[in-house]
Design a protein around this motif. Sequence first.
Motif, short mmCIF file in Angstrom:
data_model
loop_
_atom_site.label_atom_id
_atom_site.label_comp_id
_atom_site.label_asym_id
_atom_site.label_seq_id
_atom_site.Cartn_x
_atom_site.Cartn_y
_atom_site.Cartn_z
N SER A 79 0.82 -1.22 0.00
CA SER A 79 0.00 0.00 0.00
C SER A 79 0.86 1.27 0.00
O SER A 79 0.37 2.34 -0.33
CB SER A 79 -0.93 0.01 1.21
N ARG A 80 2.14 1.13 0.36
CA ARG A 80 3.02 2.31 0.39
C ARG A 80 3.71 2.56 -0.94
O ARG A 80 4.56 3.45 -1.03
CB ARG A 80 4.08 2.13 1.48
N HIS A 81 3.39 1.76 -1.94
CA HIS A 81 4.14 1.87 -3.21
C HIS A 81 3.22 2.02 -4.41
O HIS A 81 3.56 1.61 -5.52
CB HIS A 81 5.03 0.63 -3.37
N MET A 82 2.06 2.64 -4.19
CA MET A 82 1.08 2.76 -5.27
C MET A 82 1.64 3.50 -6.48
O MET A 82 1.28 3.21 -7.62
CB MET A 82 -0.18 3.47 -4.77
N SER A 83 2.53 4.48 -6.24
CA SER A 83 3.04 5.25 -7.39
C SER A 83 3.88 4.36 -8.31
O SER A 83 3.90 4.57 -9.53
CB SER A 83 3.85 6.46 -6.92
N GLU A 84 4.54 3.35 -7.74
CA GLU A 84 5.32 2.44 -8.59
C GLU A 84 4.38 1.60 -9.48
O GLU A 84 4.66 1.36 -10.65
CB GLU A 84 6.15 1.48 -7.73
N TYR A 85 3.27 1.15 -8.88
CA TYR A 85 2.34 0.32 -9.65
C TYR A 85 1.67 1.17 -10.74
O TYR A 85 1.43 0.72 -11.84
CB TYR A 85 1.30 -0.35 -8.74
N HIS A 145 -13.83 3.34 -13.25
CA HIS A 145 -13.38 2.39 -14.27
C HIS A 145 -12.23 1.55 -13.74
O HIS A 145 -11.50 1.96 -12.85
CB HIS A 145 -12.92 3.13 -15.54
N THR A 146 -12.12 0.36 -14.33
CA THR A 146 -10.94 -0.47 -14.09
C THR A 146 -10.06 -0.33 -15.34
O THR A 146 -10.44 0.32 -16.32
CB THR A 146 -11.34 -1.95 -13.94
N TRP A 147 -8.87 -0.93 -15.29
CA TRP A 147 -8.04 -1.04 -16.51
C TRP A 147 -7.90 -2.52 -16.81
O TRP A 147 -7.62 -3.32 -15.91
CB TRP A 147 -6.67 -0.40 -16.29
N ARG A 148 -8.12 -2.86 -18.08
CA ARG A 148 -8.03 -4.26 -18.49
C ARG A 148 -6.91 -4.46 -19.49
O ARG A 148 -6.64 -3.58 -20.31
CB ARG A 148 -9.36 -4.71 -19.13
N VAL A 188 -8.54 -7.81 -15.44
CA VAL A 188 -8.37 -6.50 -14.78
C VAL A 188 -6.94 -6.42 -14.24
O VAL A 188 -6.49 -7.28 -13.49
CB VAL A 188 -9.37 -6.35 -13.61
N ILE A 189 -6.22 -5.36 -14.64
CA ILE A 189 -4.87 -5.17 -14.09
C ILE A 189 -4.82 -3.96 -13.16
O ILE A 189 -3.83 -3.76 -12.47
CB ILE A 189 -3.78 -5.09 -15.18
N ALA A 190 -5.88 -3.16 -13.15
CA ALA A 190 -5.97 -2.10 -12.13
C ALA A 190 -7.43 -1.98 -11.74
O ALA A 190 -8.32 -1.88 -12.59
CB ALA A 190 -5.44 -0.78 -12.64
N ARG A 191 -7.65 -2.02 -10.43
CA ARG A 191 -9.02 -1.98 -9.90
C ARG A 191 -9.60 -0.58 -9.98
O ARG A 191 -8.90 0.37 -10.29
CB ARG A 191 -8.98 -2.41 -8.42
N ARG A 192 -10.86 -0.46 -9.59
CA ARG A 192 -11.50 0.85 -9.57
C ARG A 192 -10.88 1.79 -8.54
O ARG A 192 -10.74 2.97 -8.75
CB ARG A 192 -12.98 0.70 -9.17
N ASP A 193 -10.55 1.21 -7.38
CA ASP A 193 -10.17 2.06 -6.23
C ASP A 193 -8.67 2.28 -6.09
O ASP A 193 -8.25 3.19 -5.38
CB ASP A 193 -10.73 1.44 -4.93
N VAL A 194 -7.86 1.45 -6.73
CA VAL A 194 -6.39 1.62 -6.65
C VAL A 194 -5.79 1.37 -8.04
O VAL A 194 -6.37 0.60 -8.82
CB VAL A 194 -5.74 0.67 -5.61
N PRO A 195 -4.65 2.02 -8.34
CA PRO A 195 -4.12 1.91 -9.71
C PRO A 195 -3.35 0.62 -9.95
O PRO A 195 -2.32 0.61 -10.63
CB PRO A 195 -3.19 3.12 -9.80
N THR A 196 -3.83 -0.48 -9.36
CA THR A 196 -3.14 -1.76 -9.52
C THR A 196 -4.09 -2.90 -9.19
O THR A 196 -5.26 -2.69 -8.89
CB THR A 196 -1.87 -1.79 -8.61
N SER A 197 -3.56 -4.11 -9.27
CA SER A 197 -4.30 -5.33 -8.95
C SER A 197 -3.29 -6.27 -8.32
O SER A 197 -2.08 -6.01 -8.36
CB SER A 197 -4.80 -5.96 -10.26
N TYR A 198 -3.77 -7.39 -7.79
CA TYR A 198 -2.83 -8.40 -7.29
C TYR A 198 -1.81 -8.75 -8.37
O TYR A 198 -0.59 -8.77 -8.12
CB TYR A 198 -3.61 -9.65 -6.85
#
Length: 283
Positions: A79-85, A145-148, A188-198
């Motif tokens: 959660s501390r590295h969202m900018s990298e994702y 939106h998500t990103w696919r 989905v490679i990025a969810r609605r709420d965060v700019p990433t996915s598992y």
Amino acid sequence: MSGASARLRFAPSPNGRLHLGHAYSAVLNARIASDLGGLCLLRIEDIDPTRSRAEFTQGIVSDLAWLGLSYPQPVRRQSRHMSEYRAALDRLVAAGFAYPCFCSRSEIRAQSCASDPDGAPLYPGTCRGLDPHEAKARRERGEPHTWRLDMTRALPQARACGELGFCTFDGGDERWCLVDPAPWGDAVIARRDVPTSYHLSVVHDDALEGITHVVRGSDLEAATALHVVLQRLLGLPTPRYHHHGLIEDEEGRKLAKSRGSASLASLREAGATPRDIRARLGF
Ligand code: GLU
């Protein structure tokens, strides 16, 4: 591979307390790292803002210490590295391998009769052909939106440097395993709420942390096909993988917090020792 450089990781998600299945994976990772003369890192995969809780992260750290496992510090918390994702996502978008999807879950369910390897409705590609200007305007209006991943575009690029697969290891035996990511569709490679996915975070972090051997449950084996595609698109190395069997309850079902499987904390409160837990897991 020379043992000195082997790096493994145990990467739980803090959305509940650890159960015996996690303990098995954590101890197996530590055992293999030690056999290879390498290191095992701990990584907290807490990208999900709705399910991740600080108290579960604390619980994970104390349960692992109780089991006798220790890890190099500091421990990476995703959660501390969202900018990298986000940067990794931006690269995929800029290269034309990802597109925004405005469909809700219920719309997708209504449009799809097939399932992906996780059992979720297979996305029929509704937003893939959206006019880019319209998609941009909708994003600028703040439409969720998500990103696919655009699988049709991604696959030829991913295959450009050879057949898609990974090296699997079990004890001293290694073998090449071919994968087919197509059944995931436009994942989905990025969810609605965060700019990433598992999927995106795990390939980024495995590469960043120099992970050479991934040891995780067989429930994640199918996802490895998707991970190999993302690694190829982002120019990241593919580690070796070992997908271990899952610890089951008395009815032969996978352990899960949602089914009320006993947590390590409750087994400990009931008097179990770390030695009992290891013995029960076959170590
Ligand atoms: N965070 C994932 C989980 O708890 C594991 C990810 C992995 O090992 O690749 O299921």
